[in-house]
Enzyme design. Sequence first.
Site, short mmCIF file in Angstrom:
data_model
loop_
_atom_site.label_atom_id
_atom_site.label_comp_id
_atom_site.label_asym_id
_atom_site.label_seq_id
_atom_site.Cartn_x
_atom_site.Cartn_y
_atom_site.Cartn_z
CG HIS A 77 -2.07 -0.97 1.08
ND1 HIS A 77 -2.88 -1.32 2.15
CD2 HIS A 77 -2.53 -1.68 0.02
CE1 HIS A 77 -3.78 -2.21 1.75
NE2 HIS A 77 -3.58 -2.44 0.47
CB CYS A 98 7.06 13.10 -13.68
SG CYS A 98 8.49 13.72 -12.74
CB CYS A 135 8.10 17.45 -14.22
SG CYS A 135 6.72 16.97 -13.15
#
Length: 273
Positions: free
Chosen positions: A126, A139, A173
């Site tokens: 998880h 990205c 980015c």
Amino acid sequence: MQKALSTLIASVRATHPGQILIVTGAGVSHASGIPTFRGTDKDAIWKRDVTELGTYRFFSENPAGSWQWYLSRFDKLEGARPNPGHLAITALERFQLARGGDFLLVTQNIDTLHEQAGTQRMIKVHGSSDRYRCSEPDCALGAPEGSIAASEVDLTAFRKEPVEANVPRCPSCGGLLRMHVLWFDEYYAEHRSYGWQAVCRSAEEDAQLVIFAGTSFSVGVTDLVLRSARMRNVPIFNIDPAPRVSGDGVMSISAGAEVVLVEVCKALGLAMS
């Protein structure tokens, strides 16, 4: 409890050279002071309706609200230390590997207590509270492979003024960073660090003994492991103070992992340090 415990100890001894698979949920960390999700403790997180807040949809609509909500929960992890249940799992890993067997821990928990305890062969299915990732799909620091250590992200501005303009940005980015966790409207296979293929292989082929500890059996990974183990007639144990699954191939032990697994280690003569 004693009969089931004796059977568990015998099963651990007999699983050689096969794989022992342990699946842990929030209950394992409760003894370390971390609230559970669906548990009965007064601070159980699911009592606060996270099925809406813990989603990509909520993040996309309100990124600052998502960050604020998660940080309020991650802050509760600060200072938490492994309890005897975590240490016992690490001791069982060392024991199994030392005698030439195989071992895998699949944890639903995003805390770092298993790592602190020293467990090596682990999948955090998880995600993890100590990493963030870019929300932009193309990205290098986003899905399906990328992430960034939380320690590398400066949260000073956001903590001072939790508004969207201060939501942490990706250093690669410039996109919005997000928590590196599996949200309720996402899939296990969306990020490779969730290890879904390895989990499936263990559940469907490799595991010769399955031990659930501190889980409510309410998510996909527990369904997969339970169903696969039953189909293959693999011994299954469920350790929990209030076990929700028993019978039909499952032997339940009504106590916490910090009690049961410590007793297993004692019977095997294993040191927990």
